[in-house]
Design a protein around this motif. Structure first.
Motif, PDB file in Angstrom:
ATOM      1  N   ALA A  26      28.613 -32.778   6.410  1.00 50.33           N
ATOM      2  CA  ALA A  26      29.597 -32.496   7.929  1.00 50.33           C
ATOM      3  C   ALA A  26      28.934 -30.869   8.258  1.00 50.33           C
ATOM      4  O   ALA A  26      28.471 -30.663   9.619  1.00 50.33           O
ATOM      5  CB  ALA A  26      30.585 -32.507   8.817  1.00 50.33           C
ATOM      6  N   MET A  27      29.075 -29.565   7.324  1.00 45.38           N
ATOM      7  CA  MET A  27      29.195 -28.156   7.742  1.00 45.38           C
ATOM      8  C   MET A  27      27.032 -28.338   8.385  1.00 45.38           C
ATOM      9  O   MET A  27      27.001 -28.021   9.033  1.00 45.38           O
ATOM     10  CB  MET A  27      29.863 -27.821   7.037  1.00 45.38           C
ATOM     11  CG  MET A  27      29.788 -26.490   7.140  1.00 45.38           C
ATOM     12  SD  MET A  27      30.470 -26.018   8.410  1.00 45.38           S
ATOM     13  CE  MET A  27      29.916 -24.549   8.478  1.00 45.38           C
ATOM     14  N   ALA A  28      26.952 -29.428   6.853  1.00 44.98           N
ATOM     15  CA  ALA A  28      25.189 -29.445   7.077  1.00 44.98           C
ATOM     16  C   ALA A  28      24.753 -29.394   8.610  1.00 44.98           C
ATOM     17  O   ALA A  28      23.804 -29.291   9.284  1.00 44.98           O
ATOM     18  CB  ALA A  28      24.737 -30.060   6.086  1.00 44.98           C
ATOM     19  N   PHE A  29      25.684 -30.554   9.010  1.00 46.47           N
ATOM     20  CA  PHE A  29      25.003 -31.250  10.506  1.00 46.47           C
ATOM     21  C   PHE A  29      25.494 -30.394  10.780  1.00 46.47           C
ATOM     22  O   PHE A  29      24.406 -29.700  12.382  1.00 46.47           O
ATOM     23  CB  PHE A  29      25.641 -32.558  10.417  1.00 46.47           C
ATOM     24  CG  PHE A  29      26.224 -32.485  11.933  1.00 46.47           C
ATOM     25  CD1 PHE A  29      24.434 -33.195  12.864  1.00 46.47           C
ATOM     26  CD2 PHE A  29      26.351 -32.864  13.077  1.00 46.47           C
ATOM     27  CE1 PHE A  29      24.552 -34.038  13.950  1.00 46.47           C
ATOM     28  CE2 PHE A  29      26.518 -33.327  14.509  1.00 46.47           C
ATOM     29  CZ  PHE A  29      25.583 -33.727  14.770  1.00 46.47           C
ATOM     30  N   ALA A  30      26.635 -29.137  11.504  1.00 46.96           N
ATOM     31  CA  ALA A  30      26.627 -28.275  12.533  1.00 46.96           C
ATOM     32  C   ALA A  30      26.142 -27.529  12.389  1.00 46.96           C
ATOM     33  O   ALA A  30      24.820 -26.698  14.058  1.00 46.96           O
ATOM     34  CB  ALA A  30      28.422 -28.130  12.086  1.00 46.96           C
TER      35      ALA A  30
ATOM     36  N   ILE B  87      32.847 -30.772  17.267  1.00 48.11           N
ATOM     37  CA  ILE B  87      33.432 -31.695  17.320  1.00 48.11           C
ATOM     38  C   ILE B  87      32.535 -33.170  16.721  1.00 48.11           C
ATOM     39  O   ILE B  87      33.681 -33.598  15.614  1.00 48.11           O
ATOM     40  CB  ILE B  87      33.255 -32.462  19.252  1.00 48.11           C
ATOM     41  CG1 ILE B  87      34.404 -31.307  19.827  1.00 48.11           C
ATOM     42  CG2 ILE B  87      34.169 -33.845  19.072  1.00 48.11           C
ATOM     43  CD1 ILE B  87      33.740 -31.652  21.460  1.00 48.11           C
ATOM     44  N   PHE B  88      31.736 -33.665  16.797  1.00 50.28           N
ATOM     45  CA  PHE B  88      31.441 -34.461  15.806  1.00 50.28           C
ATOM     46  C   PHE B  88      31.028 -33.976  14.112  1.00 50.28           C
ATOM     47  O   PHE B  88      31.041 -35.133  12.924  1.00 50.28           O
ATOM     48  CB  PHE B  88      29.219 -34.507  16.210  1.00 50.28           C
ATOM     49  CG  PHE B  88      29.302 -35.274  17.458  1.00 50.28           C
ATOM     50  CD1 PHE B  88      29.266 -36.685  17.329  1.00 50.28           C
ATOM     51  CD2 PHE B  88      29.534 -35.005  18.412  1.00 50.28           C
ATOM     52  CE1 PHE B  88      29.606 -37.810  18.557  1.00 50.28           C
ATOM     53  CE2 PHE B  88      29.128 -35.201  19.287  1.00 50.28           C
ATOM     54  CZ  PHE B  88      28.963 -36.817  19.684  1.00 50.28           C
ATOM     55  N   LYS B  89      31.022 -32.952  13.886  1.00 51.19           N
ATOM     56  CA  LYS B  89      31.505 -32.234  11.820  1.00 51.19           C
ATOM     57  C   LYS B  89      33.316 -33.280  11.841  1.00 51.19           C
ATOM     58  O   LYS B  89      33.152 -33.889  10.631  1.00 51.19           O
ATOM     59  CB  LYS B  89      31.284 -30.876  12.111  1.00 51.19           C
ATOM     60  CG  LYS B  89      31.606 -30.266  11.091  1.00 51.19           C
ATOM     61  CD  LYS B  89      32.171 -28.848  10.363  1.00 51.19           C
ATOM     62  CE  LYS B  89      33.161 -28.622  11.350  1.00 51.19           C
ATOM     63  NZ  LYS B  89      34.676 -28.651  10.251  1.00 51.19           N
ATOM     64  N   ASP B  90      34.079 -32.933  12.590  1.00 46.40           N
ATOM     65  CA  ASP B  90      35.324 -33.151  12.242  1.00 46.40           C
ATOM     66  C   ASP B  90      35.315 -35.208  12.127  1.00 46.40           C
ATOM     67  O   ASP B  90      35.664 -35.307  11.056  1.00 46.40           O
ATOM     68  CB  ASP B  90      36.286 -32.539  13.015  1.00 46.40           C
ATOM     69  CG  ASP B  90      36.701 -31.265  12.915  1.00 46.40           C
ATOM     70  OD1 ASP B  90      36.439 -30.754  11.931  1.00 46.40           O
ATOM     71  OD2 ASP B  90      36.946 -30.614  13.738  1.00 46.40           O
TER      72      ASP B  90
ATOM     73  N   SER C 281      25.878 -26.592  21.799  1.00 49.38           N
ATOM     74  CA  SER C 281      25.783 -27.236  21.035  1.00 49.38           C
ATOM     75  C   SER C 281      27.020 -26.992  19.804  1.00 49.38           C
ATOM     76  O   SER C 281      26.934 -27.787  18.909  1.00 49.38           O
ATOM     77  CB  SER C 281      24.496 -27.160  20.947  1.00 49.38           C
ATOM     78  OG  SER C 281      24.634 -25.798  20.170  1.00 49.38           O
ATOM     79  N   LEU C 282      27.610 -25.566  20.060  1.00 45.91           N
ATOM     80  CA  LEU C 282      28.504 -25.386  18.844  1.00 45.91           C
ATOM     81  C   LEU C 282      29.478 -26.017  19.046  1.00 45.91           C
ATOM     82  O   LEU C 282      29.673 -26.726  17.900  1.00 45.91           O
ATOM     83  CB  LEU C 282      28.440 -23.937  19.393  1.00 45.91           C
ATOM     84  CG  LEU C 282      27.618 -23.164  18.573  1.00 45.91           C
ATOM     85  CD1 LEU C 282      27.740 -21.215  18.979  1.00 45.91           C
ATOM     86  CD2 LEU C 282      27.512 -23.175  17.067  1.00 45.91           C
TER      87      LEU C 282
END
Length: 440
Positions: free
Chosen positions: A240-244, A271-274, A265-266
């Motif tokens: 998830a962190m790599a995606f963000a 939001i999507f990371k969680d 985008s941040l």
């Protein structure tokens, strides 16, 4: 080898017995909950399931109990009563445990003729030690005598209550003898107050556990499942962190550091990371624990601290496409009759491995008793009561009928040689478990 039974209103017992000739066994229970239950996320939660399961393991003697085995155990008790060597003291404990277990089993299924035999054995047991002060296991002996006298006294009272008037004289005489023997050894068989009766039964329960200690097993839980679970959590968080971070770097390169697109985008990436972390964690845990164990137990014989068995268990959710072909075939049989059954199955798998050396000529089988608490799940159901009118002896009366919901179970037992599948139906409501049926 396998038996299911209703323990009480909200508890289901699953009992597995593994004979000494088997080196291993695998138990799989497929729970098909009704839609009203399974649509609630707490019902299908695996952690919730583990919190509502109790387990108990013990050894059970393979040789059936008979008058011959009881007399043999009584002879060993007499021979090793004053033993000082550790080996003979261990033989005394084993013989005492087997003698008490045999006597209690005979008492549970006794008739009038066997009560006379038990009376003789109790008298022999009470006279078997000439000097109780010199006994090396005096405390255990007194607990055993208390157990025998209490349960024999209870059996006599019950038999006297059910006997004909002419037969009650013999029971009265035996009750007087037992009471006198208990008084001579300063042992109580009854009490006048509720507190006294509760304390008496608690003392006898503890006594039974102490005497049965050679049969009891010590359970040790290993932590390999917890380590793997944390690694899965960490891996899902890293994805998830790599995606963000990737989204942030890409937007930063295209629009700069202090731009509106970079800010948006941040926010969206975090939001999507969680969500990615949560979904990835659930997906990876389902896939991993459907193949590997989540909990690992080892069972040691209490007296010798010797490894007897080990068990690995896991819990996961499976869709119909992932279920074995045989389970899907059985599932079709009850899905026609019950359209309210949930589509997915909650699968509980438990695999046993024996560490008993075949050269030792083992005389005991391994028994594992699992008690599943369904109280919280069933209380999620709505209390739906319908009126039913009936006529009996010219009287018309109204009966309240609870709306019931079936929990279908498919149980698979796999050994080295064969696989056995059994189908059960658990009829339930908010009131609790109504009945358990084994289906063809």
């Amino acid at each position: 080898m396998l038996s299911l039974s209703i323990a009480d209103q909200y508890h289901l017992n699953i009992q597995v017995e593994i004979p000494p000739e088997l080196s291993g066994l695998q138990l799989q229970v497929y729970f098909f909950f009704p839609a009203k239950l399974a649509e609630n996320s707490d019902v299908m939660d695996k952690t919730n399931f583990y919190h509502n399961i109790l387990q108990k393991q013990q050894l059970v003697k393979v040789v059936p109990i008979s008058c011959e085995t009881i007399d043999k155990d009584l002879m060993i008790i007499k021979q090793t009563a004053y033993a000082t060597a550790k080996t003979n003291q261990t033989r005394y404990k084993w013989a005492l445990s087997e003698f008490i277990a045999g006597m209690l089993e005979v008492l549970n299924s006794t008739n009038g003729d066997q009560l006379a035999y038990i009376a003789d054995r109790i008298e022999d047991f009470a006279r078997i030690h000439d000097d109780e002060g010199k006994l090396t296991q005096a405390k255990i002996y007194k607990l055993a005598l208390h157990l025998l006298l209490y349960y024999y006294h209870q059996a006599l009272l019950q038999a006297k209550h059910q006997a004909e008037k002419a037969d009650k004289i013999w029971f009265t005489q035996q009750i007087v003898k037992v009471a006198a023997l208990a008084e001579r050894h300063n042992l109580r068989l009854t009490h006048d107050t509720d507190t006294g009766r509760e304390n008496l039964l608690n003392r006898l329960h503890i006594a039974k556990r102490v005497i049965n200690r050679p049969y009891q097993l010590t359970r040790k839980k290993l932590k390999n499942g917890e380590v793997v679970e944390q690694l899965i959590f960490g891996f899902a968080a890293a994805l998830a962190m790599a995606f963000a971070t990737g989204v942030a770097f890409s937007t930063q390169r295209a629009f700069g550091n202090f731009s509106t697109p970079f800010f948006i985008s941040l926010v969206l990436s975090y939001i999507f990371k969680d969500r990615i972390k949560e979904l990835g964690r659930n997906y990876l845990m389902e896939k991993y624990f459907s193949r590997y164990s989540q909990h690992h137990y080892r069972f040691y014989q209490s007296e010798r601290n010797k490894l007897i068995f080990e068990a690995k268990e896991t819990m996961y959710r499976q869709s119909p496409e992932e279920l074995p072909e045989k389970v899907n075939q059985l599932r079709k049989l009850f899905s026609r009759a019950d359209s309210r059954s949930f589509r997915d199955a909650l699968v509980y798998k438990r695999r046993y491995v024996s560490h008993i050396n075949s050269d030792e000529n083992p005389q005991f089988k391994f028994k594992d008793k699992l008690t599943i608490n369904l109280s919280k799940r069933l209380r999620f159901l709505p209390q739906s009561i319908r009126q039913h009118w009936s006529e009996s002896d010219v009287n018309v009366k109204s009966i309240k009928v609870h709306t019931v919901y079936p929990i279908n179970l498919v149980v698979a037992i796999k050994t080295d040689g064969e696989s056995i599948y059994q189908r059960y139906k658990l009829t339930t409501s908010r009131k609790g478990i109504h009945r358990l049926e084994k289906l063809d």
